[in-house]
Design a protein around this motif. Sequence first.
Motif, PDB file in Angstrom:
ATOM      1  N   ILE A 182       0.847  -1.206   0.000  1.00  0.00           N
ATOM      2  CA  ILE A 182       0.000   0.000   0.000  1.00  0.00           C
ATOM      3  C   ILE A 182       0.872   1.241   0.000  1.00  0.00           C
ATOM      4  O   ILE A 182       0.590   2.215  -0.726  1.00  0.00           O
ATOM      5  N   LEU A 183       1.964   1.203   0.779  1.00  0.00           N
ATOM      6  CA  LEU A 183       2.878   2.356   0.786  1.00  0.00           C
ATOM      7  C   LEU A 183       3.403   2.625  -0.623  1.00  0.00           C
ATOM      8  O   LEU A 183       3.452   3.764  -1.078  1.00  0.00           O
ATOM      9  N   VAL A 184       3.783   1.545  -1.306  1.00  0.00           N
ATOM     10  CA  VAL A 184       4.298   1.699  -2.665  1.00  0.00           C
ATOM     11  C   VAL A 184       3.221   2.274  -3.566  1.00  0.00           C
ATOM     12  O   VAL A 184       3.457   3.174  -4.373  1.00  0.00           O
ATOM     13  N   GLU A 185       2.021   1.736  -3.405  1.00  0.00           N
ATOM     14  CA  GLU A 185       0.909   2.165  -4.247  1.00  0.00           C
ATOM     15  C   GLU A 185       0.630   3.656  -4.051  1.00  0.00           C
ATOM     16  O   GLU A 185       0.417   4.394  -5.009  1.00  0.00           O
ATOM     17  N   ARG A 186       0.681   4.128  -2.814  1.00  0.00           N
ATOM     18  CA  ARG A 186       0.400   5.540  -2.538  1.00  0.00           C
ATOM     19  C   ARG A 186       1.478   6.434  -3.136  1.00  0.00           C
ATOM     20  O   ARG A 186       1.208   7.547  -3.574  1.00  0.00           O
ATOM     21  N   ALA A 187       2.720   5.941  -3.132  1.00  0.00           N
ATOM     22  CA  ALA A 187       3.800   6.787  -3.618  1.00  0.00           C
ATOM     23  C   ALA A 187       3.903   6.783  -5.135  1.00  0.00           C
ATOM     24  O   ALA A 187       4.237   7.799  -5.740  1.00  0.00           O
ATOM     25  N   THR A 188       3.609   5.635  -5.746  1.00  0.00           N
ATOM     26  CA  THR A 188       3.863   5.558  -7.181  1.00  0.00           C
ATOM     27  C   THR A 188       2.592   5.382  -8.005  1.00  0.00           C
ATOM     28  O   THR A 188       2.630   5.499  -9.225  1.00  0.00           O
ATOM     29  N   GLY A 189       1.483   5.086  -7.343  1.00  0.00           N
ATOM     30  CA  GLY A 189       0.244   4.919  -8.083  1.00  0.00           C
ATOM     31  C   GLY A 189       0.048   3.530  -8.663  1.00  0.00           C
ATOM     32  O   GLY A 189      -1.010   3.213  -9.174  1.00  0.00           O
ATOM     33  N   ARG A 190       1.057   2.698  -8.558  1.00  0.00           N
ATOM     34  CA  ARG A 190       0.900   1.344  -9.062  1.00  0.00           C
ATOM     35  C   ARG A 190       1.325   0.350  -7.993  1.00  0.00           C
ATOM     36  O   ARG A 190       2.133   0.673  -7.123  1.00  0.00           O
ATOM     37  N   MET A 191       0.786  -0.826  -8.103  1.00  0.00           N
ATOM     38  CA  MET A 191       1.035  -1.786  -7.035  1.00  0.00           C
ATOM     39  C   MET A 191       1.646  -3.039  -7.623  1.00  0.00           C
ATOM     40  O   MET A 191       1.013  -4.073  -7.703  1.00  0.00           O
ATOM     41  N   ASN A 192       2.856  -2.939  -8.095  1.00  0.00           N
ATOM     42  CA  ASN A 192       3.522  -4.172  -8.493  1.00  0.00           C
ATOM     43  C   ASN A 192       5.003  -4.085  -8.171  1.00  0.00           C
ATOM     44  O   ASN A 192       5.490  -3.049  -7.714  1.00  0.00           O
ATOM     45  N   PHE A 193       5.684  -5.194  -8.415  1.00  0.00           N
ATOM     46  CA  PHE A 193       7.078  -5.245  -7.989  1.00  0.00           C
ATOM     47  C   PHE A 193       7.931  -4.219  -8.725  1.00  0.00           C
ATOM     48  O   PHE A 193       8.844  -3.639  -8.154  1.00  0.00           O
ATOM     49  N   ASP A 194       7.593  -3.975 -10.008  1.00  0.00           N
ATOM     50  CA  ASP A 194       8.441  -3.059 -10.758  1.00  0.00           C
ATOM     51  C   ASP A 194       8.369  -1.643 -10.210  1.00  0.00           C
ATOM     52  O   ASP A 194       9.327  -0.889 -10.306  1.00  0.00           O
ATOM     53  N   SER A 195       7.215  -1.281  -9.620  1.00  0.00           N
ATOM     54  CA  SER A 195       7.131   0.074  -9.082  1.00  0.00           C
ATOM     55  C   SER A 195       7.949   0.219  -7.803  1.00  0.00           C
ATOM     56  O   SER A 195       8.186   1.326  -7.335  1.00  0.00           O
ATOM     57  N   LEU A 196       8.396  -0.919  -7.257  1.00  0.00           N
ATOM     58  CA  LEU A 196       9.297  -0.836  -6.095  1.00  0.00           C
ATOM     59  C   LEU A 196      10.557  -0.053  -6.468  1.00  0.00           C
ATOM     60  O   LEU A 196      11.076   0.735  -5.688  1.00  0.00           O
ATOM     61  N   GLY A 197      11.036  -0.283  -7.687  1.00  0.00           N
ATOM     62  CA  GLY A 197      12.246   0.408  -8.141  1.00  0.00           C
ATOM     63  C   GLY A 197      12.051   1.914  -8.095  1.00  0.00           C
ATOM     64  O   GLY A 197      12.927   2.650  -7.634  1.00  0.00           O
ATOM     65  N   ILE A 198      10.873   2.358  -8.558  1.00  0.00           N
ATOM     66  CA  ILE A 198      10.585   3.804  -8.549  1.00  0.00           C
ATOM     67  C   ILE A 198      10.514   4.305  -7.116  1.00  0.00           C
ATOM     68  O   ILE A 198      11.071   5.350  -6.771  1.00  0.00           O
ATOM     69  N   TYR A 199       9.852   3.512  -6.283  1.00  0.00           N
ATOM     70  CA  TYR A 199       9.711   3.936  -4.884  1.00  0.00           C
ATOM     71  C   TYR A 199      11.074   4.048  -4.222  1.00  0.00           C
ATOM     72  O   TYR A 199      11.402   5.048  -3.594  1.00  0.00           O
ATOM     73  N   PHE A 200      11.894   3.010  -4.410  1.00  0.00           N
ATOM     74  CA  PHE A 200      13.184   2.979  -3.720  1.00  0.00           C
ATOM     75  C   PHE A 200      14.119   4.084  -4.194  1.00  0.00           C
ATOM     76  O   PHE A 200      14.971   4.539  -3.456  1.00  0.00           O
ATOM     77  N   SER A 201      13.950   4.543  -5.451  1.00  0.00           N
ATOM     78  CA  SER A 201      14.883   5.548  -5.941  1.00  0.00           C
ATOM     79  C   SER A 201      14.638   6.902  -5.299  1.00  0.00           C
ATOM     80  O   SER A 201      15.528   7.746  -5.271  1.00  0.00           O
ATOM     81  N   SER A 202      13.412   7.124  -4.767  1.00  0.00           N
ATOM     82  CA  SER A 202      13.154   8.463  -4.233  1.00  0.00           C
ATOM     83  C   SER A 202      12.821   8.459  -2.742  1.00  0.00           C
ATOM     84  O   SER A 202      12.681   9.508  -2.143  1.00  0.00           O
ATOM     85  N   ASN A 203      12.679   7.296  -2.148  1.00  0.00           N
ATOM     86  CA  ASN A 203      12.327   7.251  -0.725  1.00  0.00           C
ATOM     87  C   ASN A 203      13.385   6.478   0.061  1.00  0.00           C
ATOM     88  O   ASN A 203      14.154   5.739  -0.529  1.00  0.00           O
ATOM     89  N   PRO A 204      13.395   6.668   1.383  1.00  0.00           N
ATOM     90  CA  PRO A 204      14.329   5.851   2.176  1.00  0.00           C
ATOM     91  C   PRO A 204      14.000   4.376   1.997  1.00  0.00           C
ATOM     92  O   PRO A 204      12.838   3.975   2.032  1.00  0.00           O
ATOM     93  N   ASN A 205      15.026   3.571   1.803  1.00  0.00           N
ATOM     94  CA  ASN A 205      14.804   2.169   1.456  1.00  0.00           C
ATOM     95  C   ASN A 205      14.571   1.268   2.647  1.00  0.00           C
ATOM     96  O   ASN A 205      13.829   0.307   2.589  1.00  0.00           O
ATOM     97  N   ILE A 206      15.250   1.611   3.742  1.00  0.00           N
ATOM     98  CA  ILE A 206      15.346   0.631   4.809  1.00  0.00           C
ATOM     99  C   ILE A 206      13.994   0.334   5.440  1.00  0.00           C
ATOM    100  O   ILE A 206      13.680  -0.806   5.785  1.00  0.00           O
ATOM    101  N   LEU A 207      13.145   1.366   5.531  1.00  0.00           N
ATOM    102  CA  LEU A 207      11.858   1.208   6.208  1.00  0.00           C
ATOM    103  C   LEU A 207      10.961   0.236   5.447  1.00  0.00           C
ATOM    104  O   LEU A 207      10.458  -0.739   6.005  1.00  0.00           O
TER     105      LEU A 207
END
Lengths: 663, 303
Positions: A182-207
């Motif tokens: 859900i966190l990924v979905e809120r940040a990137t608008g999509r909910m799949n593994f590939d959008s993790l890459g987009i999320y991780f590039s702009s947000n703190p990764n560790i959390l």
Amino acid sequence: MSTILFLILILLSFAVFFIPRSLKYYFTLFLIACIVVLTTFWSLNVFSGRDGQMIVEAPTGFSGGGFLLIIDRLSAFFIIVINITVFTGFLYARGYLAPYQEGSNNLRFSIHYFSYLWLFISMLLVVMVRNGLFFLIAWEIMALSSFFLVIFEAEKRMIMKTGISYLIQMHLGMFFILIAFILVERATGRMNFDSLGIYFSSNPNILLFMLFFIGFAIKAGFIPLHTWLPEAHPAAPSHVSGVMSGVMIKMGIYGIIRVIIYLQHDLLQIGVIIVVISLISSLLGVMMAIVQHDLKRLLAYHSIENIGIIGLGIGTGVIGIATNNKLLTVFGFSGGLLHVLNHSLFKSLLFFSAGSVYRASHTRNIEEMGGLMKKMPYTSLLFLLGSLAICGLPPFNGFISEYLIYMGMFDSLSASNLYQSIMLIIVIAGLSLTGGLAIFCFTKAFGIAFLGEARSEKASNASEVIKSMILPQIIPAIFILLIGLASVWFVKPVTGIVTETFGIPGMMIAPEQVPDSLVKISIISGIFMLFVITLLIYRYYHLKSRTVSAGPTWGCGYTAPSPKQQYTSTSFAYNYNHLAKPLLQTKKIMKDIEQNEIFPAGRTFESQSDDVFRKYIIDKPVGWISELLKKIAMMQTGLIQHYILYAFIFMLVVFLLTYLKII
Amino acid sequence: MTGIILIMLVSFLFPGVILRTKSIASGRKGPGLLQPVYDIGVLLRKGSVFSNTTGLIFQIAPAVALASIFCSALLIPFADQNSVISFDGDFVFFAYLLALGRFFMIIGALDTGSSFEGMGANREALFSMLLEPAFFILMGTFAMLTGYTSFAEIFRHFYISGNQYMLIYGILGFYLLLQIALIENSRLPVDDPKTHLELTMIHEVMILDHSGFDKALIHIGTYIKFAIYGSLIFNGIVPAKWNIFLQIGLFLSIQAMFAIIIGLTESFRARNKMNKNPKFILTLSFIALLAFVVVLILTDKLI
């Protein structure tokens, strides 16, 4: 075309309920075999293909086109791991379930086979789908179907209770993964593994990674999130425990690796976290395994150890990425991945043969076994093979993966800085201690259960199980020997997966070194085997020409030995227990002899060891919560006036909060 | 090849030297140096007695153990020469192969169903488990110092750095290997091969029921194991680049010294109390860590 075939096979699974009883098993076996052939074909295609990826698209119009199966080499590897164990598990199930056939209703078996099929399908889907929503659905089906498999003997109260606790813990894990998506979905608008890459590039990764990690680690059984494992594995029928321990917990590993692929920052911290948790898991897992008396529970704790070893491989691999150390990356991940395959082989083998022992002796308590080797020679040999492999001893497969993990660390020692070298040496020491502890554990398990004299009536009445239970176990046994003796064939594809998945160009690192060492390991293993065989043949002829006599075991002068005087598993672990006392909290349950009790009555003695983590992480907080809830139950008066009052107060609060613009 | 031939040669004489040292230290003349070899000859001529309780495992255990020891001897280099088979990480294989042999000896002991042998088996399993980290930390330290990961390469590059702290390091390494060798071979101070009470034995009590051919195999294995550790110590002390004949001479004398040290230790000290052993063995791991810290300083990582 093949997609439609796959869907038809999935839909056919519902037919299990309508097939006549005598054909039900064969129908399920047929379905499983078809799916195995199809998906193995897919994954072999992926391995031989150049782009290393295959997209299986659902026919248009089906589920809105969002249902995509993407098989890359990582998925293909896990598909093969799943296929081998699920198939052999089901072959084994026939003999194992035979005694239940009489006197139980049709529906029970329908549900069991159906759940088995769906556990299989859902695991395949987990490694093939990339869409977050479908992933979660597959993950949920996996939890549910395995729940139904665990509670096969639902009429037993303990098993039902274990099953429900399992279900709850699985959903706890699911909850973490859901929040992460859900966190990924809120940040990137999509909910799949590939959008993790987009999320991780702009947000703190560790959390976000930690959320995923906790979710997946509950499935995988990392300490301290392992508490479902030692309960659920013994409760389930053996073929199910084999599949659950062999492959289902690896889905957690798959998830963790899948997320790691997309990580961008904080890799060093994440790697260290994984390594620390894995080291704790591997050490404590085997330490707790040693004191178990229940054979299957012992194996369950060993799964935790092995998950820890896999985690060590992955963790060092991540550190390798972070420090740009290609050697560590490739060795770490390859060792971890290969150990996934290896563990699925020897752990399923061990669970199957432990199941055969249970079938034959009707007990899982090691203290009641003994002397089974003479009664059940084939099962014993298979269990011995599994034990040797799980201890990581050459020339069997467990050694190869541990060797790779060791090599990554030894090779990087000289090039790494102070903190890394200290960490590496601690991990090396920990891993070697784990190896020693595993040997301690399995000499105990094998020695006490299979060797010596029978310790109880149950054991002395045991006899070898039917062929249909022994033959399926030969499949993992062959793979164990093959990977151990011809490791190059298996390591090369695995390093291929790693170099491709983590974008390390080609086999840049030491192209000749690794295969060369592996070939030499094969050679010296061959020499070793040859040497053993020659010695034994020579021994045979040597003894032929000498007088060989038989007698009782040397009792050091004592002439009336009885099987009860043999070393028990408790006494075998006594020294060790003494050392590990602070961690294991072994308790003795016995009554002391009173001072003026001249003729003591019969007494019992029992030693028990608690799972410290279970006690403090689950049992105690649950206790507190139920205490609290009991107090809240005061409100439940049963008087309708009170309930109306509650509703009124609730409305008032809502009104006030809105008025004050808090909500 | 020289290495393995020398190891085999030395292993015949090694136990004799220990015996002789002990005899002389206790004021006796003692048997000849080849007495242990004659003992093996006697065992080989004898028949065997097998317990009714035992089965397949008991029969194959000594052979597997000897094979594992022999194959691990193939991994030991001699001075500048490679071992018969040498590859990266061969010391991992070395340790695990020896563990395989031990695994079989332990279950072989449990196969007899005797509580004495169970006791020995349990102690052997426990102590060797505690010893494992010491060897791995030591090898990790060597690997970090030299940057290589096989026995042959490590020892070849051992004395090249030319650092004056090398001596401290060499002494620590020597001490550790010596202690590991003593424990692996079940000698004092952890285990006393000459004790006469089964309750206080470790290795000896595990092989109570073995006789004839099997017992001979076990003895041969122990002898080779001594020579293996002796040559590890030799490789650690003597720089690899020296003249080969000098090396062979030094090899023989270091092995002899190793045997004499064992003999003297056994003559002048008592065995540890059994429950002190775990602490004693774990201490070795921490000494190994100390060596590791020394190397951290040597390689300029620390300070």
